[in-house]
Scaffold this active site. Sequence first.
Site, PDB file in Angstrom:
ATOM      1  N   ARG A 176       0.811  -1.227   0.000  1.00 36.57           N
ATOM      2  CA  ARG A 176       0.000   0.000   0.000  1.00 36.57           C
ATOM      3  C   ARG A 176       0.839   1.269   0.000  1.00 36.57           C
ATOM      4  O   ARG A 176       0.372   2.336   0.392  1.00 36.57           O
ATOM      5  CB  ARG A 176      -0.985   0.007   1.171  1.00 36.57           C
ATOM      6  CG  ARG A 176      -2.035  -1.100   1.099  1.00 36.57           C
ATOM      7  CD  ARG A 176      -3.106  -0.906   2.151  1.00 36.57           C
ATOM      8  NE  ARG A 176      -4.132  -1.940   2.023  1.00 36.57           N
ATOM      9  CZ  ARG A 176      -4.097  -3.118   2.646  1.00 36.57           C
ATOM     10  NH1 ARG A 176      -3.079  -3.395   3.450  1.00 36.57           N
ATOM     11  NH2 ARG A 176      -5.056  -4.003   2.473  1.00 36.57           N
ATOM     12  N   LYS A 181       7.572  23.024 -14.534  1.00 30.54           N
ATOM     13  CA  LYS A 181       6.743  21.913 -14.074  1.00 30.54           C
ATOM     14  C   LYS A 181       6.456  22.040 -12.583  1.00 30.54           C
ATOM     15  O   LYS A 181       5.350  21.730 -12.125  1.00 30.54           O
ATOM     16  CB  LYS A 181       7.417  20.572 -14.372  1.00 30.54           C
ATOM     17  CG  LYS A 181       6.512  19.393 -14.013  1.00 30.54           C
ATOM     18  CD  LYS A 181       6.831  18.122 -14.749  1.00 30.54           C
ATOM     19  CE  LYS A 181       5.758  17.071 -14.486  1.00 30.54           C
ATOM     20  NZ  LYS A 181       6.036  15.810 -15.182  1.00 30.54           N
ATOM     21  N   GLU A 223      10.615  17.920 -24.658  1.00 30.98           N
ATOM     22  CA  GLU A 223       9.932  18.328 -23.429  1.00 30.98           C
ATOM     23  C   GLU A 223      10.457  19.669 -22.912  1.00 30.98           C
ATOM     24  O   GLU A 223       9.732  20.397 -22.235  1.00 30.98           O
ATOM     25  CB  GLU A 223      10.075  17.245 -22.355  1.00 30.98           C
ATOM     26  CG  GLU A 223       9.324  15.950 -22.653  1.00 30.98           C
ATOM     27  CD  GLU A 223       7.807  16.068 -22.464  1.00 30.98           C
ATOM     28  OE1 GLU A 223       7.325  17.159 -22.109  1.00 30.98           O
ATOM     29  OE2 GLU A 223       7.107  15.065 -22.678  1.00 30.98           O
ATOM     30  N   GLU A 228      -4.547  17.138 -10.897  1.00 30.62           N
ATOM     31  CA  GLU A 228      -5.227  17.420 -12.174  1.00 30.62           C
ATOM     32  C   GLU A 228      -6.715  17.694 -11.989  1.00 30.62           C
ATOM     33  O   GLU A 228      -7.550  17.147 -12.701  1.00 30.62           O
ATOM     34  CB  GLU A 228      -5.039  16.246 -13.148  1.00 30.62           C
ATOM     35  CG  GLU A 228      -3.622  16.075 -13.639  1.00 30.62           C
ATOM     36  CD  GLU A 228      -3.497  15.033 -14.726  1.00 30.62           C
ATOM     37  OE1 GLU A 228      -2.903  15.339 -15.765  1.00 30.62           O
ATOM     38  OE2 GLU A 228      -3.990  13.914 -14.528  1.00 30.62           O
ATOM     39  N   HIS A 282       9.185   8.775 -27.528  1.00 28.54           N
ATOM     40  CA  HIS A 282       8.130   9.615 -26.957  1.00 28.54           C
ATOM     41  C   HIS A 282       8.288  11.086 -27.329  1.00 28.54           C
ATOM     42  O   HIS A 282       7.328  11.738 -27.768  1.00 28.54           O
ATOM     43  CB  HIS A 282       8.120   9.469 -25.430  1.00 28.54           C
ATOM     44  CG  HIS A 282       7.149  10.389 -24.746  1.00 28.54           C
ATOM     45  ND1 HIS A 282       5.783  10.250 -24.865  1.00 28.54           N
ATOM     46  CD2 HIS A 282       7.357  11.471 -23.950  1.00 28.54           C
ATOM     47  CE1 HIS A 282       5.182  11.205 -24.166  1.00 28.54           C
ATOM     48  NE2 HIS A 282       6.113  11.955 -23.610  1.00 28.54           N
ATOM     49  N   ARG A 300      -2.777  21.531 -14.709  1.00 26.60           N
ATOM     50  CA  ARG A 300      -1.722  20.551 -14.966  1.00 26.60           C
ATOM     51  C   ARG A 300      -1.820  19.972 -16.370  1.00 26.60           C
ATOM     52  O   ARG A 300      -0.816  19.520 -16.937  1.00 26.60           O
ATOM     53  CB  ARG A 300      -1.775  19.438 -13.911  1.00 26.60           C
ATOM     54  CG  ARG A 300      -0.618  18.462 -14.034  1.00 26.60           C
ATOM     55  CD  ARG A 300      -0.391  17.648 -12.787  1.00 26.60           C
ATOM     56  NE  ARG A 300       0.712  16.727 -12.961  1.00 26.60           N
ATOM     57  CZ  ARG A 300       1.305  16.060 -11.975  1.00 26.60           C
ATOM     58  NH1 ARG A 300       0.902  16.210 -10.734  1.00 26.60           N
ATOM     59  NH2 ARG A 300       2.314  15.249 -12.224  1.00 26.60           N
ATOM     60  N   HIS A 313       0.705  16.173 -26.386  1.00 26.17           N
ATOM     61  CA  HIS A 313       0.640  14.781 -25.950  1.00 26.17           C
ATOM     62  C   HIS A 313      -0.625  14.039 -26.390  1.00 26.17           C
ATOM     63  O   HIS A 313      -0.615  12.810 -26.463  1.00 26.17           O
ATOM     64  CB  HIS A 313       0.773  14.703 -24.432  1.00 26.17           C
ATOM     65  CG  HIS A 313       2.170  14.951 -23.940  1.00 26.17           C
ATOM     66  ND1 HIS A 313       2.828  16.150 -24.155  1.00 26.17           N
ATOM     67  CD2 HIS A 313       3.034  14.164 -23.249  1.00 26.17           C
ATOM     68  CE1 HIS A 313       4.042  16.070 -23.619  1.00 26.17           C
ATOM     69  NE2 HIS A 313       4.189  14.896 -23.069  1.00 26.17           N
ATOM     70  N   HIS A 329       0.622  10.844 -27.928  1.00 31.49           N
ATOM     71  CA  HIS A 329       0.279   9.532 -27.378  1.00 31.49           C
ATOM     72  C   HIS A 329      -0.491   8.690 -28.390  1.00 31.49           C
ATOM     73  O   HIS A 329      -0.310   7.467 -28.455  1.00 31.49           O
ATOM     74  CB  HIS A 329      -0.552   9.692 -26.107  1.00 31.49           C
ATOM     75  CG  HIS A 329       0.257  10.085 -24.904  1.00 31.49           C
ATOM     76  ND1 HIS A 329      -0.323  10.476 -23.720  1.00 31.49           N
ATOM     77  CD2 HIS A 329       1.599  10.149 -24.694  1.00 31.49           C
ATOM     78  CE1 HIS A 329       0.625  10.772 -22.840  1.00 31.49           C
ATOM     79  NE2 HIS A 329       1.804  10.571 -23.418  1.00 31.49           N
ATOM     80  N   ASN A 348       0.419  18.738 -20.973  1.00 30.49           N
ATOM     81  CA  ASN A 348       0.144  17.743 -22.005  1.00 30.49           C
ATOM     82  C   ASN A 348       0.068  18.344 -23.404  1.00 30.49           C
ATOM     83  O   ASN A 348      -0.385  17.668 -24.332  1.00 30.49           O
ATOM     84  CB  ASN A 348      -1.167  17.009 -21.697  1.00 30.49           C
ATOM     85  CG  ASN A 348      -1.005  15.981 -20.601  1.00 30.49           C
ATOM     86  OD1 ASN A 348       0.027  15.327 -20.510  1.00 30.49           O
ATOM     87  ND2 ASN A 348      -2.003  15.859 -19.749  1.00 30.49           N
ATOM     88  N   LYS A 355       3.239  11.630 -10.839  1.00 29.04           N
ATOM     89  CA  LYS A 355       2.370  10.786 -11.666  1.00 29.04           C
ATOM     90  C   LYS A 355       3.147   9.541 -12.080  1.00 29.04           C
ATOM     91  O   LYS A 355       4.208   9.643 -12.703  1.00 29.04           O
ATOM     92  CB  LYS A 355       1.898  11.552 -12.897  1.00 29.04           C
ATOM     93  CG  LYS A 355       0.803  12.558 -12.601  1.00 29.04           C
ATOM     94  CD  LYS A 355       0.472  13.409 -13.800  1.00 29.04           C
ATOM     95  CE  LYS A 355      -0.104  12.618 -14.951  1.00 29.04           C
ATOM     96  NZ  LYS A 355      -0.555  13.514 -16.051  1.00 29.04           N
TER      97      LYS A 355
END
Length: 342
Positions: A104, A207, A168, A217, A246, A222, A229, A233, A226, A126
């Site tokens: 956990r 960032k 990036e 988010e 990427h 945030r 992206h 993606h 992206n 993330k």
Amino acid sequence: MIIKHSRGEYPIWFEPYSDFQAGLQGPFVVITDENVHSAHGHLLPSGIPTLILPPGEATKSIECYSRCLDWLGELPLTRNGTVVALGGGVIGDLVGFVAATYMRGVAFVQVPTTLLAQVDSSIGGKVGIDLPAGKNLAGAFHPPSAVCVSGEFLATLPPRQFVNGTAEVWKAAYIRDESLLTRLRAGALSLDSQDLQQCIISALMIKQQVVEQDEFETTGLRAQLNFGHTIGHAIEKALDYEGLLHGEAVSIGMVVEAQIGEALSITRPGTSEEIKADMIKQGLPITIPESISVDTLLHAMARDKKVTQSGLSFSFLTQIGTCKLCQGLNSVEISRILSDIA
């Protein structure tokens, strides 16, 4: 540099990995990949449990996630242990998700070994893995205990991998930092750039500002990170994560999303041409591969994390330096624009 979050804060250290490693408290284990271990395995002390995974996006899978959990359980790693993610964005995302869910939640530290991971994925908390349906669809918010950004790792990167990471840095400049953009336009970023570390720090600061204000988010802020992206993606998914890295997919995504934004009268006209010229100068791709149809791209975008019941979502530049999340966009309209672009 300190990153604040809802459960506390964590530092970003700019120092050699061996110095950082010497300061780690308590028992720790390392998860890395074959490429990184081949180049930097000598930095790991003998006797430290180390799991070496295959390189590449395919490692961000349920299978490798399960393998990591089984390995930690067999050691066993106790609740006071720390997992070191030594690698690029794939290792960082995967190991972070493993740490978030093992017992956990146990501590982990990010040691990003690629430019892309150093300026983006290693901070913000993330973490996650890919599913057959799409990228990063299983994940969590689990901040690292610390991040070590060391230039020694960049020296062994293949040239293509370094250039891949610059996408990036450019993205950070486009959404929030015109002064960084001015610097990047003065000369393509390279390993020989005397101000490389300062550019990395500038991208990290952007960032930091965003994730501290919108950690989970919830406000749309945030999502600005992206930019490029949604298309990027989708391209990766359509290519089954082969052929393009990427950052290369994001480079194409930034150009195309600027074109879409202009067609929708959201982005200032001419922005896409500016971005296109920048990406060419940096040595990054700018067009969607001919093998990918518009329908295939839309199918992949429909599984983007930002999609809502009302339609597709994009983070569009309004102009260089400002960005906003736009939701509920009609897929038919996007399809028409993409067909015109092609």
